[in-house]
Design a protein around this motif. Structure first.
Motif, short mmCIF file in Angstrom:
data_model
loop_
_atom_site.label_atom_id
_atom_site.label_comp_id
_atom_site.label_asym_id
_atom_site.label_seq_id
_atom_site.Cartn_x
_atom_site.Cartn_y
_atom_site.Cartn_z
N ASN A 43 0.86 -1.17 0.00
CA ASN A 43 0.00 0.00 0.00
C ASN A 43 0.90 1.23 0.00
OD1 ASN A 43 -2.25 1.58 0.09
ND2 ASN A 43 -2.92 0.95 2.12
N PRO A 44 1.59 1.49 -1.12
CA PRO A 44 2.57 2.58 -1.16
C PRO A 44 1.92 3.96 -0.98
CG PRO A 44 2.68 1.23 -3.15
CD PRO A 44 1.47 0.81 -2.39
N ARG A 45 2.58 4.79 -0.21
CA ARG A 45 2.11 6.16 0.01
C ARG A 45 3.31 7.09 0.09
NH1 ARG A 45 -1.72 4.08 -1.55
NH2 ARG A 45 -3.68 3.73 -0.50
N ASP A 46 3.19 8.26 -0.49
CA ASP A 46 4.18 9.32 -0.33
C ASP A 46 3.64 10.34 0.65
OD1 ASP A 46 6.05 8.36 -2.11
OD2 ASP A 46 5.24 9.45 -3.81
N MET A 47 4.52 10.86 1.48
CA MET A 47 4.11 11.85 2.47
C MET A 47 4.95 13.10 2.27
SD MET A 47 2.13 12.32 5.23
CE MET A 47 1.74 10.67 5.74
N THR A 48 4.31 14.23 2.14
CA THR A 48 5.02 15.51 2.07
C THR A 48 4.75 16.28 3.34
OG1 THR A 48 4.81 15.57 -0.34
CG2 THR A 48 5.28 17.65 0.79
N TYR A 49 5.83 16.64 4.03
CA TYR A 49 5.70 17.39 5.27
C TYR A 49 5.98 18.87 4.99
CZ TYR A 49 5.98 12.91 7.65
OH TYR A 49 5.74 11.62 8.08
N ILE A 50 5.19 19.73 5.58
CA ILE A 50 5.47 21.16 5.55
C ILE A 50 6.07 21.49 6.90
CG2 ILE A 50 4.49 23.47 5.37
CD1 ILE A 50 2.25 22.25 3.65
N HIS A 51 7.36 21.77 6.91
CA HIS A 51 8.10 21.98 8.16
C HIS A 51 8.45 23.45 8.29
CE1 HIS A 51 10.83 20.81 11.42
NE2 HIS A 51 11.59 21.78 10.95
N SER A 52 7.89 24.11 9.27
CA SER A 52 8.14 25.53 9.49
C SER A 52 9.35 25.71 10.39
CB SER A 52 6.91 26.18 10.14
OG SER A 52 7.22 27.50 10.53
N TYR A 53 10.28 26.56 10.00
CA TYR A 53 11.45 26.86 10.82
C TYR A 53 11.15 27.92 11.88
CZ TYR A 53 14.80 24.24 7.97
OH TYR A 53 15.50 23.25 7.34
N GLY A 54 10.11 28.70 11.68
CA GLY A 54 9.79 29.73 12.66
C GLY A 54 10.98 30.64 12.89
N GLY A 55 11.32 30.85 14.14
CA GLY A 55 12.41 31.75 14.51
C GLY A 55 13.79 31.26 14.13
N GLU A 56 13.92 30.00 13.71
CA GLU A 56 15.21 29.46 13.30
C GLU A 56 15.48 29.67 11.81
OE1 GLU A 56 14.78 25.40 14.56
OE2 GLU A 56 15.81 25.82 16.45
N ALA A 57 14.53 30.21 11.08
CA ALA A 57 14.69 30.37 9.63
C ALA A 57 15.94 31.18 9.28
CB ALA A 57 13.44 31.02 9.03
N VAL A 58 16.25 32.21 10.06
CA VAL A 58 17.41 33.05 9.78
C VAL A 58 18.70 32.22 9.85
CG1 VAL A 58 17.70 33.85 12.17
CG2 VAL A 58 18.53 35.26 10.29
#
Length: 196
Positions: A43-58
């Motif tokens: 039962n193959p599945r692909d998962m895409t995560y949206i990962h927010s860096y928040g204050g670490e983005a800089v």
């Protein structure tokens, strides 16, 4: 439509674009020792995560610009005022005030040394680093914490001076955009896409 899903933020909302779902057919699972009897299906599945860096983005953005950012507690009421954190910490763990972002690139280039290290011949699933992986813990003058990273060029030794190198060609915007090499490494010996 894009083959891969992409996300941007507009009006303070995430805006996904492209294809996040890829249909893959089920395939039978058969018992090779019992006349290829059907036991189930994949039962193959692909998962895409949206990962927010928040204050670490800089921190992650700066790596692609050859800059190493840390944080410092500047709260006047904190007993830990002046403590410099690398890896990057958004808030002081003692007073919980927001830390100030500081650039320690020059400090890293002049004072980074290997505190300890380990060499891994094998790794787990999804490893993107070439084996053997030379994990190093790095200390910097004036920084109160120790950063774990990896040595891309050279053989690690305790107390050895190392220099940061940054992936500026096709950055991943992850911690893998930062690596280290032993002092004296020529630019021509750096991994592809990395520079001092």
């Amino acid at each position: 439509m894009s083959t891969f899903g992409q996300v941007f933020v507009k009006n303070n909302k995430y805006k996904p674009q492209g294809s996040f779902h890829h249909l893959t057919p089920n395939t039978p699972i058969r018992d090779a020792d019992n006349d290829w009897k059907l036991l189930g299906v994949t039962n193959p599945r692909d998962m895409t995560y949206i990962h927010s860096y928040g204050g670490e983005a800089v921190f992650f953005e700066s790596l692609s610009k050859k800059r190493l950012m840390a944080t410092r507690c500047d709260s006047p009421d904190c007993d830990s005022r002046g403590t410099v954190y690398m890896p990057f910490r958004i808030h002081c763990p003692d007073c919980l005030c927001r830390n100030s972002i500081i650039d320690i690139t020059d400090t890293a280039k002049t004072t980074a040394t290997i505190h300890t290290f380990m060499v891994c011949e094998r790794s787990g699933a999804f490893n993107l680093l070439e084996k053997p992986i030379k994990f190093i813990n790095i200390e910097f003058k004036g920084v109160d914490t120790i950063l774990m990273s990896y040595l891309a060029v050279g053989e690690p030794r305790f107390g050895q001076k190392v220099l940061p190198v940054f992936r500026t060609l096709e950055p991943t915007y992850t911690i893998l955009d930062l690596s280290w090499v032993v002092d004296g490494t020529a630019e021509s010996d750096l991994p592809q896409g990395f520079s001092f």
